[in-house]
Motif scaffolding. Structure first.
Motif: not given
Length: 322
Positions: A215-217, A301-303, A206-213
């Motif tokens: 950063l992306r959002s 794109e690179r992100f 859950r934390y891993a998904i949150f971190c990615v979400y």
């Protein structure tokens, strides 16, 4: 992906400190009844009165001796497990006070060319980060939100200044490395729906998904100042008309336009203020087809490529469940 961290462990006995950390805690402060020291990149403080160990620093540097190459979720997990194993304390005992999540992004040109196009996020402006001691150059921008801090900066320039890297050694470092990071406090993590921020919970899916979400959002919603215009594509304009239009556009997307709007609102009247806001929106819309958007497009794109590399949760749990 998880880098700088502040965490503390309660119930650490003086005997454990003597057995495991004695060499890392050489500084005694009798007045405050504490010991201080350094374990690699991690700063340690042991409070005798409370049997409390506080750990502050970069997991990335602790694991790799630097923090400019990729640092994946799996590597962060292994580093935290290693610290817990060395101390003989379960991950659930490590209380997280704050974390920084982020990525190092390799760019085609110098990072400040991209950073200078970053304008605002949810109405909050990105402002220059204070220069490091010994220089007056600006190497990044930051935006302070209620829930978190956002930073973009030139990672290698910052590393050179922090570590005082000599000129002869700089050629060995990566080029054009842009750092994008977000800092979250314990309270902010709890606000985002994590009631018990511990090292054990930090390593869950859950934390891993949150971190990615997160950063992306945030990257998705950042407003970039696209002021690089393909003037040749603008039709039906005389030289003078084109010149005035470009001048109006550059002013409209600058920080100065906000001060101009504030002046209209405070001293001229709401009608002129509203008219100027609409004029800006109309001008920006009319110019969109003629903007290169080169730096925004390349950064995004690179992100995406980099986040795919560091988000390796499945590899983190393949050999050991967390």
């Amino acid at each position: 992906m998880i880098d700088r961290i502040i965490m503390q462990v309660a119930g650490i006995s003086g005997r454990l400190v003597e057995d495991k950390l004695d060499e890392f805690l050489p500084i005694f402060d009798e007045a405050k009844n504490l010991r201080r020291g350094q374990w690699g990149s991690l700063k340690l403080t042991y409070y005798h009165t409370y049997s409390l160990l506080r750990i502050t620093g970069s997991l990335h540097k602790f694991a790799k001796k630097h923090n400019y190459k990729p640092f994946t979720f799996r590597e962060a997990a292994e580093t935290l497990r290693g610290i817990a194993t060395f101390l003989g304390v379960p991950l659930s005992a490590f209380r997280i006070n704050s974390i920084e999540i982020g990525v190092n992004i390799s760019m085609g040109e110098t990072p400040m060319k991209y950073i200078e196009t970053i304008s605002e996020y949810k109405g909050n402006k990105f402002i220059p980060m204070p220069p490091r001691s010994g220089t007056n150059k600006i190497y990044g921008r930051k935006c302070k939100m209620a829930e978190y801090d956002i930073k973009f900066y030139d990672k290698i320039a910052d590393y050179i200044l922090e570590k005082k890297i000599k000129a002869a050694e700089r050629e060995k470092l990566p080029k054009n490395l842009l750092r994008y990071e977000i800092k979250l406090s314990r309270k902010q993590l709890m606000t985002f729906g994590f009631p018990d921020p511990t090292a054990e919970n930090l390593l869950k899916r859950r934390y891993a998904i949150f971190c990615v979400y997160l950063l992306r959002s945030i990257m998705k919603d950042i407003v970039f100042t696209n002021d690089i215009v393909d003037y040749s594509k603008i039709p039906d304009c005389s030289s003078k008309v084109l010149q005035n239009r470009i001048k109006r556009y550059i002013f409209a997307v600058s920080d100065g336009y906000d001060r101009y709007l504030a002046y209209l609102k405070d001293y001229v009247g709401d009608d002129e203020y509203t008219k100027a806001k609409r004029s800006k929106a109309s001008l920006i819309k009319s110019m969109q087809p003629f903007l290169y958007g080169k730096y925004e497009t390349e950064l995004k794109e690179r992100f995406v490529e980099e986040i795919a590399t560091v988000h390796d949760y499945k590899r983190a749990v393949k050999s050991k469940k967390v």
